[in-house]
Motif scaffolding. Structure first.
Motif, PDB file in Angstrom:
ATOM      1  N   LEU A  15     -22.011   7.193 -69.796  1.00  0.00           N
ATOM      2  CA  LEU A  15     -22.144   7.537 -68.374  1.00  0.00           C
ATOM      3  C   LEU A  15     -22.245   5.949 -67.835  1.00  0.00           C
ATOM      4  O   LEU A  15     -21.709   5.800 -66.502  1.00  0.00           O
ATOM      5  CB  LEU A  15     -23.360   7.995 -68.114  1.00  0.00           C
ATOM      6  N   ALA A  16     -23.142   5.214 -68.315  1.00  0.00           N
ATOM      7  CA  ALA A  16     -23.171   3.718 -67.623  1.00  0.00           C
ATOM      8  C   ALA A  16     -22.044   2.908 -67.523  1.00  0.00           C
ATOM      9  O   ALA A  16     -21.742   2.272 -66.527  1.00  0.00           O
ATOM     10  CB  ALA A  16     -24.150   2.877 -68.550  1.00  0.00           C
ATOM     11  N   ARG A  17     -20.918   3.173 -68.395  1.00  0.00           N
ATOM     12  CA  ARG A  17     -19.806   2.401 -68.374  1.00  0.00           C
ATOM     13  C   ARG A  17     -18.727   3.285 -67.642  1.00  0.00           C
ATOM     14  O   ARG A  17     -17.406   2.641 -67.520  1.00  0.00           O
ATOM     15  CB  ARG A  17     -19.243   2.233 -70.063  1.00  0.00           C
ATOM     16  N   ALA A  18     -18.931   4.237 -66.938  1.00  0.00           N
ATOM     17  CA  ALA A  18     -17.780   5.028 -66.345  1.00  0.00           C
ATOM     18  C   ALA A  18     -17.714   4.337 -65.108  1.00  0.00           C
ATOM     19  O   ALA A  18     -18.647   3.801 -64.276  1.00  0.00           O
ATOM     20  CB  ALA A  18     -18.290   6.448 -66.312  1.00  0.00           C
ATOM     21  N   PRO A  19     -16.227   4.210 -64.574  1.00  0.00           N
ATOM     22  CA  PRO A  19     -16.063   3.566 -63.136  1.00  0.00           C
ATOM     23  C   PRO A  19     -16.789   4.109 -62.139  1.00  0.00           C
ATOM     24  O   PRO A  19     -17.138   3.374 -60.890  1.00  0.00           O
ATOM     25  CB  PRO A  19     -14.518   3.856 -63.309  1.00  0.00           C
ATOM     26  N   VAL A  43     -17.912  -4.336 -52.001  1.00  0.00           N
ATOM     27  CA  VAL A  43     -18.198  -3.333 -53.097  1.00  0.00           C
ATOM     28  C   VAL A  43     -17.619  -3.328 -54.194  1.00  0.00           C
ATOM     29  O   VAL A  43     -17.902  -3.393 -55.412  1.00  0.00           O
ATOM     30  CB  VAL A  43     -18.362  -2.085 -52.473  1.00  0.00           C
ATOM     31  N   GLU A  44     -16.044  -3.583 -54.211  1.00  0.00           N
ATOM     32  CA  GLU A  44     -15.183  -3.547 -55.283  1.00  0.00           C
ATOM     33  C   GLU A  44     -15.576  -4.742 -56.188  1.00  0.00           C
ATOM     34  O   GLU A  44     -15.322  -4.779 -57.077  1.00  0.00           O
ATOM     35  CB  GLU A  44     -13.687  -3.523 -54.631  1.00  0.00           C
ATOM     36  N   ARG A  45     -15.904  -6.041 -55.330  1.00  0.00           N
ATOM     37  CA  ARG A  45     -16.000  -7.087 -56.358  1.00  0.00           C
ATOM     38  C   ARG A  45     -17.479  -6.876 -57.124  1.00  0.00           C
ATOM     39  O   ARG A  45     -17.475  -7.411 -58.185  1.00  0.00           O
ATOM     40  CB  ARG A  45     -16.390  -8.435 -55.337  1.00  0.00           C
ATOM     41  N   MET A  46     -18.466  -6.068 -56.519  1.00  0.00           N
ATOM     42  CA  MET A  46     -19.539  -5.810 -57.238  1.00  0.00           C
ATOM     43  C   MET A  46     -19.469  -4.887 -58.220  1.00  0.00           C
ATOM     44  O   MET A  46     -19.900  -5.017 -59.376  1.00  0.00           O
ATOM     45  CB  MET A  46     -20.624  -5.130 -56.198  1.00  0.00           C
ATOM     46  N   ALA A  51     -19.057  -3.747 -64.103  1.00  0.00           N
ATOM     47  CA  ALA A  51     -17.948  -3.496 -65.444  1.00  0.00           C
ATOM     48  C   ALA A  51     -18.121  -4.661 -66.195  1.00  0.00           C
ATOM     49  O   ALA A  51     -18.154  -4.306 -67.684  1.00  0.00           O
ATOM     50  CB  ALA A  51     -16.733  -3.076 -64.859  1.00  0.00           C
ATOM     51  N   HIS A  52     -17.801  -5.906 -65.895  1.00  0.00           N
ATOM     52  CA  HIS A  52     -17.501  -6.686 -66.743  1.00  0.00           C
ATOM     53  C   HIS A  52     -18.644  -7.302 -67.343  1.00  0.00           C
ATOM     54  O   HIS A  52     -18.878  -8.013 -68.388  1.00  0.00           O
ATOM     55  CB  HIS A  52     -16.843  -8.058 -66.103  1.00  0.00           C
ATOM     56  N   SER A  53     -19.835  -7.364 -66.757  1.00  0.00           N
ATOM     57  CA  SER A  53     -21.242  -7.693 -67.427  1.00  0.00           C
ATOM     58  C   SER A  53     -21.947  -6.446 -68.029  1.00  0.00           C
ATOM     59  O   SER A  53     -23.184  -6.680 -68.363  1.00  0.00           O
ATOM     60  CB  SER A  53     -22.168  -8.080 -65.978  1.00  0.00           C
TER      61      SER A  53
END
Length: 214
Positions: A15-19, A43-46, A51-53
Motif C-alpha cells: 500500500l505504501a509503495r502504490a502510486p 505535487v508531481e515532484r513530491m 516514490a524514490h525515497s
C-alpha cells in the motif's frame, strides 16, 4: 498458509509503495503547508521524491519547502477549527495552564471537527471552503467573544474549592500581538481603534479576517 504479522507488514508495504498512495500523501502535505490548490507540477515532484525515497516524509517535505512555487505562494492559509481554537487560547493565555479543556472540546464539536471524531482514515478536510460557512463563522465569533471576555470557563474547576479563573486577557499588551500587529489591514485596525472596552477589543482581534488565517 498464513504468515501472520509478516503477511500484514507485506500488505502495508504494498500500500505504501502504490502510486496512488504517493500522490494522495504528497497532495495532502502540499494542501496542509501551502495552499488549498497546490500547483500540480509541484505535487508531481513530491510524488517522485516520495516514490524514490521509499516513502520518506522528510524528503518529500524538503521538495515542497525548497520549491520556487512554495517561496512564491501567498502567506495565507485558512485555519481549520482545531488551529483556530488552539491559536486563540494560546494568544489569550500564553504561559498559563488550561485547567478545563471542556469548552475547547465543545467548540471543536460544534464546528464539525470533534477531537478523534473522524470515522475514516482520510482525516478532516483542510480547505477554506470546508470551514468557512456562515454557521462556522458564527461559532467562531462566539468563541472569540467567550475567550476575549474571559467567560469561556477554561480555568473553572470542579469541587468544593474551585480555583478562581483569571481576568479577561489583555491581548493588546501581549508580546505575541506585537508581531501580529504588522499583518493587520486598515479595516481591522480601524475596528480595534473603535472598540469600547478591552473585552470588545479582544473579541474583534480574535474574529478578524487576519486571525482566521495562519
Amino acid at each position: 498458509r498464513s504468515q501472520g504479522l509478516a503477511e500484514f507488514e507485506e500488505a502495508l508495504d504494498r500500500l505504501a509503495r502504490a502510486p496512488a498512495t504517493a500522490h494522495f500523501i504528497s497532495r495532502k502535505l502540499a494542501v496542509y503547508w501551502m495552499s488549498d490548490s497546490p500547483p500540480p507540477a509541484l505535487v508531481e515532484r513530491m510524488v517522485q521524491t516520495f516514490a524514490h525515497s521509499d516513502g520518506d516524509i522528510a524528503a518529500t517535505l524538503r521538495t515542497l519547502f525548497t520549491a520556487p512555487e512554495f517561496a512564491r505562494a501567498a502567506d495565507r492559509k485558512f485555519k481549520d477549527p482545531m488551529r483556530y481554537v488552539v491559536s486563540s487560547v494560546r494568544l489569550a493565555y500564553d504561559g498559563r495552564v488550561i485547567l478545563n479543556a471542556g469548552p475547547m472540546i465543545n467548540w471543536l464539536a460544534r464546528m464539525g471537527e470533534p477531537l478523534y471524531g473522524h470515522q475514516t482514515p482520510d482525516g478532516y478536510p483542510m480547505t477554506e471552503a470546508d470551514w468557512a460557512s456562515p454557521g462556522q463563522m458564527e461559532t467562531r465569533f462566539e468563541v472569540a467573544r467567550a475567550i476575549g471576555s474571559g467567560s469561556a470557563g477554561l480555568f473553572r474547576t470542579e469541587g468544593p474549592q474551585p480555583m478562581q479563573r483569571p481576568a479577561f486577557p489583555q491581548l493588546a499588551n501581549a508580546l505575541s500581538y506585537e508581531a501580529m500587529a504588522q499583518t493587520l489591514g486598515p479595516a481591522t485596525r480601524q475596528a480595534l481603534a473603535q472598540a469600547a472596552s478591552p473585552q470588545e477589543w479582544n473579541t474583534l482581534l480574535l474574529s478578524s479576517p487576519e486571525f482566521m488565517n495562519r
